[in-house]
Design a protein around this motif. Structure first.
Motif, short mmCIF file in Angstrom:
data_model
loop_
_atom_site.label_atom_id
_atom_site.label_comp_id
_atom_site.label_asym_id
_atom_site.label_seq_id
_atom_site.Cartn_x
_atom_site.Cartn_y
_atom_site.Cartn_z
N LEU A 191 0.80 -1.23 0.00
CA LEU A 191 0.00 0.00 0.00
C LEU A 191 0.83 1.27 0.00
O LEU A 191 0.29 2.36 0.13
CB LEU A 191 -0.96 0.01 1.20
CG LEU A 191 -2.03 -1.07 1.18
CD1 LEU A 191 -3.01 -0.88 2.32
CD2 LEU A 191 -2.76 -1.11 -0.15
N LEU A 192 2.15 1.13 -0.16
CA LEU A 192 2.98 2.33 -0.29
C LEU A 192 3.14 2.65 -1.77
O LEU A 192 3.63 1.82 -2.54
CB LEU A 192 4.35 2.11 0.35
CG LEU A 192 4.34 2.01 1.87
CD1 LEU A 192 5.75 1.71 2.38
CD2 LEU A 192 3.81 3.28 2.49
N PRO A 193 2.72 3.85 -2.19
CA PRO A 193 2.87 4.20 -3.61
C PRO A 193 4.32 4.26 -4.03
O PRO A 193 5.19 4.62 -3.24
CB PRO A 193 2.24 5.59 -3.70
CG PRO A 193 1.46 5.77 -2.45
CD PRO A 193 2.09 4.89 -1.41
N GLN A 200 -4.55 11.35 -8.06
CA GLN A 200 -3.68 11.66 -6.93
C GLN A 200 -3.56 13.15 -6.70
O GLN A 200 -3.92 13.96 -7.56
CB GLN A 200 -2.31 11.04 -7.15
CG GLN A 200 -1.66 11.40 -8.48
CD GLN A 200 -0.47 10.51 -8.76
OE1 GLN A 200 0.47 10.50 -7.97
NE2 GLN A 200 -0.50 9.78 -9.85
N ASN A 201 -3.09 13.49 -5.52
CA ASN A 201 -2.70 14.85 -5.20
C ASN A 201 -1.35 14.77 -4.50
O ASN A 201 -0.72 13.71 -4.50
CB ASN A 201 -3.79 15.58 -4.39
CG ASN A 201 -4.12 14.92 -3.06
OD1 ASN A 201 -3.28 14.30 -2.42
ND2 ASN A 201 -5.38 15.07 -2.63
N ASP A 202 -0.90 15.86 -3.90
CA ASP A 202 0.44 15.88 -3.32
C ASP A 202 0.61 14.91 -2.15
O ASP A 202 1.71 14.43 -1.90
CB ASP A 202 0.80 17.29 -2.84
CG ASP A 202 1.05 18.24 -3.99
OD1 ASP A 202 1.27 17.77 -5.13
OD2 ASP A 202 1.02 19.46 -3.76
N LEU A 203 -0.47 14.61 -1.41
CA LEU A 203 -0.33 13.82 -0.18
C LEU A 203 -0.93 12.43 -0.24
O LEU A 203 -0.63 11.60 0.63
CB LEU A 203 -0.93 14.60 0.99
CG LEU A 203 -0.27 15.95 1.29
CD1 LEU A 203 -0.97 16.64 2.44
CD2 LEU A 203 1.21 15.78 1.57
N ARG A 251 0.72 9.07 0.81
CA ARG A 251 2.07 8.84 0.29
C ARG A 251 3.03 8.57 1.45
O ARG A 251 3.94 7.78 1.33
CB ARG A 251 2.54 10.05 -0.51
CG ARG A 251 1.77 10.24 -1.80
CD ARG A 251 2.33 11.46 -2.55
NE ARG A 251 1.53 11.76 -3.71
CZ ARG A 251 1.63 11.17 -4.88
NH1 ARG A 251 2.52 10.22 -5.06
NH2 ARG A 251 0.87 11.53 -5.89
N ARG A 252 2.79 9.23 2.57
CA ARG A 252 3.64 9.03 3.75
C ARG A 252 3.20 7.75 4.45
O ARG A 252 2.01 7.52 4.66
CB ARG A 252 3.46 10.22 4.70
CG ARG A 252 4.25 10.10 6.00
CD ARG A 252 4.00 11.30 6.90
NE ARG A 252 2.64 11.33 7.45
CZ ARG A 252 2.28 10.75 8.59
NH1 ARG A 252 3.16 10.08 9.31
NH2 ARG A 252 1.03 10.85 9.01
N PRO A 253 4.14 6.91 4.83
CA PRO A 253 3.77 5.73 5.62
C PRO A 253 3.09 6.16 6.92
O PRO A 253 3.60 7.01 7.64
CB PRO A 253 5.10 5.04 5.90
CG PRO A 253 6.02 5.53 4.83
CD PRO A 253 5.58 6.93 4.54
N CYS A 254 1.94 5.61 7.16
CA CYS A 254 1.13 6.01 8.30
C CYS A 254 0.16 4.86 8.57
O CYS A 254 -0.53 4.42 7.66
CB CYS A 254 0.48 7.31 7.88
SG CYS A 254 -1.00 7.87 8.55
#
Length: 161
Positions: free
Chosen positions: A27-29, A43-46, A69-72
């Protein structure tokens, strides 16, 4: 629906596997914003929306997920900016699906931690278009949760739950 202890145990095992191998998280782009095994993206920036390919949609045509996009790990870990970007992307996805496949409704939601149905520790918002002709038309998330609880409840000696 099999609601014995193997469902939760399986989710917990998958969760532990992905935590042990974060570099393999599907699930990480990637740098182009694509998810492993997923279809086209908005998509957008985040965050990124990917429509699930039919073999992964499990009977939910045109469904997809929005991921950061950030691992969370969960929705509770989103920054205010990520939450806003997710909501903005959800509006774009809805507009696209409304135009492309014209659903009669939607089911949208997050699963959080293995007990809540999440098996990959990366936040992902499910976007599932629904039609009046669906076998489960009219049934939302609470319906399925309540039905699962009802089925899991043991019957009394008189046969009543």
């Amino acid at each position: 629906m099999n609601l014995d202890e193997t469902l939760l145990a399986g989710r917990e095992a998958e969760w532990a596997r992905w935590l042990a191998h974060p570099g393999e998280n599907p699930l990480l782009p990637d740098t182009a914003g694509r998810l492993s095994g997923e279809g086209w993206t908005i998509q957008n920036d985040l965050c990124v929306y990917s429509q699930l390919q039919p073999q992964y949609a499990e009977g939910l045509p045109h469904s997809g997920i929005i991921v950061t996009r950030r691992p969370c790990a969960t929705v509770f870990d989103l920054t205010p900016e990520e939450a806003a970007a997710t909501h903005a992307l959800l509006a774009e996805v809805k507009a696209h699906l409304d135009d492309a496949v014209r659903p009669d409704g939607y089911t949208v939601g997050w699963n959080v931690f293995p007990a809540g149905g999440q098996h990959i520790p990366h936040v992902h918002l499910h976007v599932i278009p629904r039609w009046n002709t669906d076998a489960a038309a009219g049934a939302g998330i609470r319906y399925f949760l309540k039905e699962a609880a009802r089925q899991a409840r043991p019957l009394s000696p008189g046969g009543l739950p």
